[in-house]
Design a protein around this motif. Structure first.
Motif, short mmCIF file in Angstrom:
data_model
loop_
_atom_site.label_atom_id
_atom_site.label_comp_id
_atom_site.label_asym_id
_atom_site.label_seq_id
_atom_site.Cartn_x
_atom_site.Cartn_y
_atom_site.Cartn_z
N SER A 21 13.63 -6.07 -0.80
CA SER A 21 14.29 -6.07 0.17
C SER A 21 14.56 -7.33 1.07
CB SER A 21 13.95 -5.11 1.39
OG SER A 21 14.63 -5.23 2.38
N TRP A 22 15.55 -8.09 1.10
CA TRP A 22 15.56 -9.35 1.63
C TRP A 22 15.32 -9.13 3.33
CZ3 TRP A 22 15.73 -13.77 -1.12
CH2 TRP A 22 16.03 -13.33 -2.40
N SER A 23 15.74 -8.13 3.87
CA SER A 23 15.88 -8.06 5.38
C SER A 23 14.44 -7.87 5.88
CB SER A 23 16.64 -6.96 5.87
OG SER A 23 16.29 -5.62 5.20
N ASP A 24 13.73 -6.98 5.13
CA ASP A 24 12.26 -6.88 5.80
C ASP A 24 11.11 -7.24 4.95
OD1 ASP A 24 12.81 -3.37 5.74
OD2 ASP A 24 12.69 -4.78 3.94
N ALA A 25 11.70 -7.77 3.82
CA ALA A 25 10.71 -8.23 2.86
C ALA A 25 9.70 -7.01 2.31
CB ALA A 25 9.60 -9.29 3.32
N ARG A 26 10.30 -6.01 1.93
CA ARG A 26 9.60 -4.88 1.48
C ARG A 26 9.49 -5.12 0.04
NH1 ARG A 26 11.83 0.70 3.35
NH2 ARG A 26 13.81 -0.35 3.55
N THR A 27 8.75 -4.84 -0.61
CA THR A 27 8.45 -4.76 -2.07
C THR A 27 8.13 -3.39 -2.75
OG1 THR A 27 7.82 -7.32 -2.05
CG2 THR A 27 7.61 -6.07 -4.13
N TYR A 28 9.02 -2.99 -3.93
CA TYR A 28 8.29 -1.72 -4.42
C TYR A 28 8.15 -2.10 -5.81
CZ TYR A 28 8.91 2.66 -7.15
OH TYR A 28 8.97 3.39 -8.05
N TYR A 29 6.87 -1.40 -6.46
CA TYR A 29 6.54 -1.56 -7.82
C TYR A 29 6.49 -0.19 -8.45
CZ TYR A 29 5.39 -6.46 -7.43
OH TYR A 29 5.73 -7.95 -7.00
N ALA A 30 6.95 0.26 -9.61
CA ALA A 30 6.65 1.36 -10.24
C ALA A 30 5.07 1.41 -10.54
CB ALA A 30 7.64 1.53 -11.33
N ASP A 31 4.64 2.52 -10.71
CA ASP A 31 3.07 2.84 -10.92
C ASP A 31 2.85 2.11 -12.21
OD1 ASP A 31 2.90 6.22 -9.33
OD2 ASP A 31 2.89 3.99 -8.62
N SER A 32 3.90 2.12 -13.18
CA SER A 32 3.55 1.86 -14.73
C SER A 32 3.51 0.48 -14.67
CB SER A 32 4.82 2.28 -15.45
OG SER A 32 5.87 1.69 -15.06
N VAL A 33 3.71 -0.48 -13.71
CA VAL A 33 3.92 -1.89 -13.72
C VAL A 33 2.94 -2.69 -12.80
CG1 VAL A 33 6.29 -1.98 -14.91
CG2 VAL A 33 5.79 -2.42 -12.47
N LYS A 34 2.36 -1.57 -11.98
CA LYS A 34 1.46 -2.24 -10.79
C LYS A 34 0.45 -3.01 -11.38
CE LYS A 34 2.55 0.97 -6.94
NZ LYS A 34 2.04 2.07 -6.19
N GLY A 35 0.20 -4.25 -10.69
CA GLY A 35 -0.90 -5.03 -11.21
C GLY A 35 -0.42 -5.99 -12.28
N ARG A 36 0.39 -5.55 -12.99
CA ARG A 36 0.89 -6.41 -14.13
C ARG A 36 2.17 -7.32 -13.66
NH1 ARG A 36 2.49 -3.81 -18.60
NH2 ARG A 36 3.36 -1.98 -17.72
N PHE A 37 3.12 -6.69 -12.97
CA PHE A 37 4.43 -7.52 -12.94
C PHE A 37 4.40 -7.75 -11.25
CE2 PHE A 37 7.30 -5.03 -16.01
CZ PHE A 37 6.33 -5.15 -16.93
N THR A 38 5.15 -8.90 -11.38
CA THR A 38 5.35 -9.85 -9.91
C THR A 38 6.73 -10.08 -9.69
OG1 THR A 38 3.06 -10.02 -9.84
CG2 THR A 38 4.25 -11.09 -8.20
N ILE A 39 7.32 -9.69 -8.69
CA ILE A 39 8.48 -10.51 -8.15
C ILE A 39 8.48 -11.54 -7.34
CG2 ILE A 39 9.00 -8.52 -6.43
CD1 ILE A 39 11.91 -8.69 -7.34
#
Length: 125
Positions: free
Chosen positions: A52-70
């Motif tokens: 989210s650009w407005s408040d810098a929230r980031t969401y990661y699906a459980d299947s990619v947490k710790g492996r993917f980074t935006i």
């Protein structure tokens, strides 16, 4: 007019890494959120990561947490998806998406209004 163009897909062995890029053009200043989705053959398109650009929230699906980074480069209007420790189950077409509206978070495929053409990611075992 908004355009999203993905790049960076390819074939990689399990355990390897890829970095996808999504270059945005047009009215990018109005984006509320951007996301990366993926769709494997015979499966629904699922959200992988959202930002989210407005408040810098980031969401990661459980299947990619710790492996993917935006990450993003504001000057280039580009969002990146760094994918590490790739698994065969990560194989899919990956899509970049964006929306100017503050709807449900992180949303699903119906939440986002603009889509890229997709880039294939194939992870061999």
């Amino acid at each position: 007019q908004v355009q999203l163009v993905e790049s960076g897909g390819g074939l990689v062995q399990a355990g390897g890494s890829l970095r996808l890029a999504c270059a945005a053009s047009g009215r990018t200043f109005s984006f509320y959120a951007m996301g990366w989705f993926r769709q494997a053959p015979g499966k629904e398109r699922e959200i992988v990561v959202a930002f989210s650009w407005s408040d810098a929230r980031t969401y990661y699906a459980d299947s990619v947490k710790g492996r993917f980074t935006i990450s993003r480069d504001n000057a280039k209007n580009t969002v990146y998806l760094q994918m590490n420790s790739l698994k065969p189950e990560d194989t899919a077409v990956y899509y970049c998406a964006a929306t100017p509206y503050a709807r449900n978070w992180p949303g699903d495929r119906l939440t986002y209004d603009y889509w890229g053409q997709g880039t294939q990611v194939t992870v061999s075992s």
